[in-house]
Design a protein around this motif. Structure first.
Motif, short mmCIF file in Angstrom:
data_model
loop_
_atom_site.label_atom_id
_atom_site.label_comp_id
_atom_site.label_asym_id
_atom_site.label_seq_id
_atom_site.Cartn_x
_atom_site.Cartn_y
_atom_site.Cartn_z
N VAL A 147 -28.23 49.73 6.14
CA VAL A 147 -28.43 49.99 7.57
C VAL A 147 -29.57 50.98 7.77
CG1 VAL A 147 -27.39 51.07 9.61
CG2 VAL A 147 -26.08 49.41 8.27
N ALA A 148 -29.57 52.05 7.00
CA ALA A 148 -30.61 53.08 7.14
C ALA A 148 -31.99 52.52 6.84
CB ALA A 148 -30.31 54.26 6.22
N GLN A 149 -32.11 51.73 5.77
CA GLN A 149 -33.40 51.17 5.40
C GLN A 149 -33.90 50.17 6.43
OE1 GLN A 149 -33.85 49.81 1.32
NE2 GLN A 149 -32.37 51.33 0.59
N LEU A 150 -33.01 49.31 6.93
CA LEU A 150 -33.41 48.33 7.94
C LEU A 150 -33.88 49.04 9.23
CD1 LEU A 150 -30.63 45.62 7.52
CD2 LEU A 150 -33.04 45.38 6.93
N ARG A 151 -33.15 50.05 9.64
CA ARG A 151 -33.54 50.79 10.84
C ARG A 151 -34.88 51.48 10.64
NH1 ARG A 151 -27.51 53.08 12.54
NH2 ARG A 151 -26.92 51.23 13.75
#
Length: 279
Positions: free
Chosen positions: A24-28
């Motif tokens: 989630v953090a990387q995609l955001r």
């Protein structure tokens, strides 16, 4: 990443878990619209409640499919298959499945995803490094004694950060469609050796104690652990640790063009956070 992929929403199941929250953090960070699939999300998702599935899948193009507690758990294949079929019917065009290395039941789930008629990538993982710092082995490590029903069988511990990075690549880059990646670390370590490396990194004495599967199960029961969890943990620590995964693979290097993270680097950086106590 294509511009089209960057604009489409990705659902990350287990989005608050070890791999999911990293994904989630990387995609955001990359500007990808993300929906977190968890019981505590704004739109709750619960594997045990199929009524929550369709709302969570609305307007989703790609899915990171991580099943809790494990693909080897009773009923997992039926549940994952039903969700996969619903996702495809809802318009999902890409599925990235987190699978278990050496698990026959997991293979059946892989085959269902591969035959679903959409783009797929399968990530077969070994034991996570982070099980020692973010899961059920954290407190034993803090306490200075890790008791497990595991012999001197080597395991290719893999870092959750590597899994997440491969998953993000598979969710956003077309070149990973149709690929099966076996993800391992760069070295084989026994659990005793892994504990010893953590001990060195923390500057503390942390002992590894081997017990029988029966003693282990009895200890968990005495601590109030539910029977289903005891059964699953015993399976993971015995059946899967029979040497079947005692080999390295090149999945991380094939997917990312770099070697996987070493356990010693994980131990050193994690010890520096103070989560294990010690220096």
């Amino acid at each position: 990443m294509t511009d089209q992929r960057k604009q489409q929403r990705t659902l990350v199941l287990g989005g608050t878990g070890k791999t999911g929250r990293r994904i989630v953090a990387q995609l955001r960070d990359q500007g990808v619209p993300v929906r977190v699939g968890s019981r505590t999300a704004r739109q709750p998702f619960d594997w045990t409640d199929p009524a929550t599935w369709a709302p969570t899948l609305r307007d989703v193009d790609a899915v990171y499919l991580s099943y809790h507690p494990d693909l080897s758990a009773p009923g997992a294949l039926k549940t994952v298959s039903a969700f996969t079929d619903l996702a495809v019917a809802a318009g999902v065009s890409r599925l990235v499945l987190l699978s278990g290395r050496g698990e026959e039941i997991a293979r059946s789930a892989e085959e269902h995803v591969q035959a679903a008629g959409v783009e797929w990538t399968v990530l077969r993982s070994s034991w996570f490094n982070q099980n020692f710092s973010e899961d059920y082995l954290l407190e034993p490590v803090r306490g200075g004694e890790v008791v497990l029903p595991v012999g001197p069988v080597p395991e290719p511990f893999v870092d959750a950060d590597d899994i997440a990075e491969v998953a993000v690549a598979a969710l956003t880059d077309d070149k990973h469609a149709g690929q099966l990646y076996e993800l391992t670390g760069p070295r084989l370590l026994t659990f005793g050796e892994a504990i010893a490396e953590i001990s060195t990194a923390t500057g503390r004495t942390i002992n590894f104690v081997r017990v029988s599967p029966e003693e282990y199960a009895d200890g968990l029961a005495a601590a109030g652990v539910p029977a289903g969890t005891i059964e699953l943990l015993t399976y993971l620590f015995t059946t899967l640790l029979d040497g079947r995964n005692a080999r390295l693979s090149d999945g991380v290097a094939r997917a990312l063009g770099r070697p996987p993270r070493d356990f010693a680097d994980y131990a050193t950086s994690t010890a520096a956070t103070g989560v294990w106590g010690g220096a």
